[in-house]
Scaffold this active site. Sequence first.
Site, short mmCIF file in Angstrom:
data_model
loop_
_atom_site.label_atom_id
_atom_site.label_comp_id
_atom_site.label_asym_id
_atom_site.label_seq_id
_atom_site.Cartn_x
_atom_site.Cartn_y
_atom_site.Cartn_z
N PRO A 2 74.57 10.19 37.46
CA PRO A 2 73.96 8.97 36.92
C PRO A 2 72.96 8.33 37.90
CG PRO A 2 76.36 8.96 36.67
CD PRO A 2 76.02 10.07 37.60
N GLU A 3 71.72 8.25 37.47
CA GLU A 3 70.70 7.51 38.21
C GLU A 3 70.01 6.61 37.21
OE1 GLU A 3 68.66 9.42 41.31
OE2 GLU A 3 70.17 10.97 41.59
N LYS A 51 71.24 0.80 38.11
CA LYS A 51 72.31 1.72 37.73
C LYS A 51 73.51 0.98 37.15
CE LYS A 51 72.26 4.03 41.73
NZ LYS A 51 72.62 5.11 42.69
N ARG A 253 76.67 11.64 51.94
CA ARG A 253 76.21 12.33 50.73
C ARG A 253 75.36 13.53 51.13
NH1 ARG A 253 74.04 7.60 46.63
NH2 ARG A 253 75.78 6.13 46.87
#
Length: 267
Positions: A2-3, A51, A253
């Site tokens: 999800p972006e 977001k 990340r």
Amino acid sequence: MPEGDTVLQTAGRLRTALAGQVLTRSDLRVPRFATADLTGRTVLDVVSRGKHLLTRVEGGLTLHSHLRMDGVWRVYAAGERWRGGPAHQIRAILANAEHTAVGYRLPVLELLRTRDEDRAVGHLGPDLLGPDWDPGTALRNLLTDPGRPLGEALLDQRNLAGIGNIYKAELCFLARATPWLAIGDLPATTAARLVTTAKQLLEANRDRPMRTTTTTRTPRGPGPKERLWVYGRADRPCLRCGTPIRTADQDSRPTYWCPRCQSGPTG
């Protein structure tokens, strides 16, 4: 993942299924709001902010959710089998006579007064896909801390809202800079172009089922393994120069870069 573009598409699906309809079922499966009941209220709108998702309901209430890494909203027709995951992963159910929206693995779910939405999203910078988009403000925000690594600055939603780990890696590649380069070391023209490119990429993908950041490489468009320049392509040849793409963690990340096409420090 999800972006900003994915969240905008999710808002659109939820809006189509829920807006203007009276809720016949409401189930918020988080301890703080487990007793809240929105049944009988009309859903007024569903909007994205960066977001974040804001589902506005009659009576001045907003259901705020955030997908983070693996949260998802699924919409099903009445009577359709739910397929988003096991029942214990369901965090929210909103249903009307025709559709049911089910939120799986939502790490953020809260019910607040619509007038208090700024408590949830007021800290965000200009939304790349929103009506408040302002490239000048976004650029000034990014350059507030010139010594900050480029990748970290792009992910900070207080600077500009909507960029996630995929777009971070792709934008660094297009800027020909590694994600660890201090953002203040970018030439001024490159920094300004970075903001413009971010807007272009998210706009280009706001309605696409498959995110694509590469230019068209064949008359039919990029193949399934050529949709992204570097993200997820560890050890594969760079689509521009053929050098194997490298990967390392940045701020817990994974990030990806081409050691030949991108200059600057590495992780």
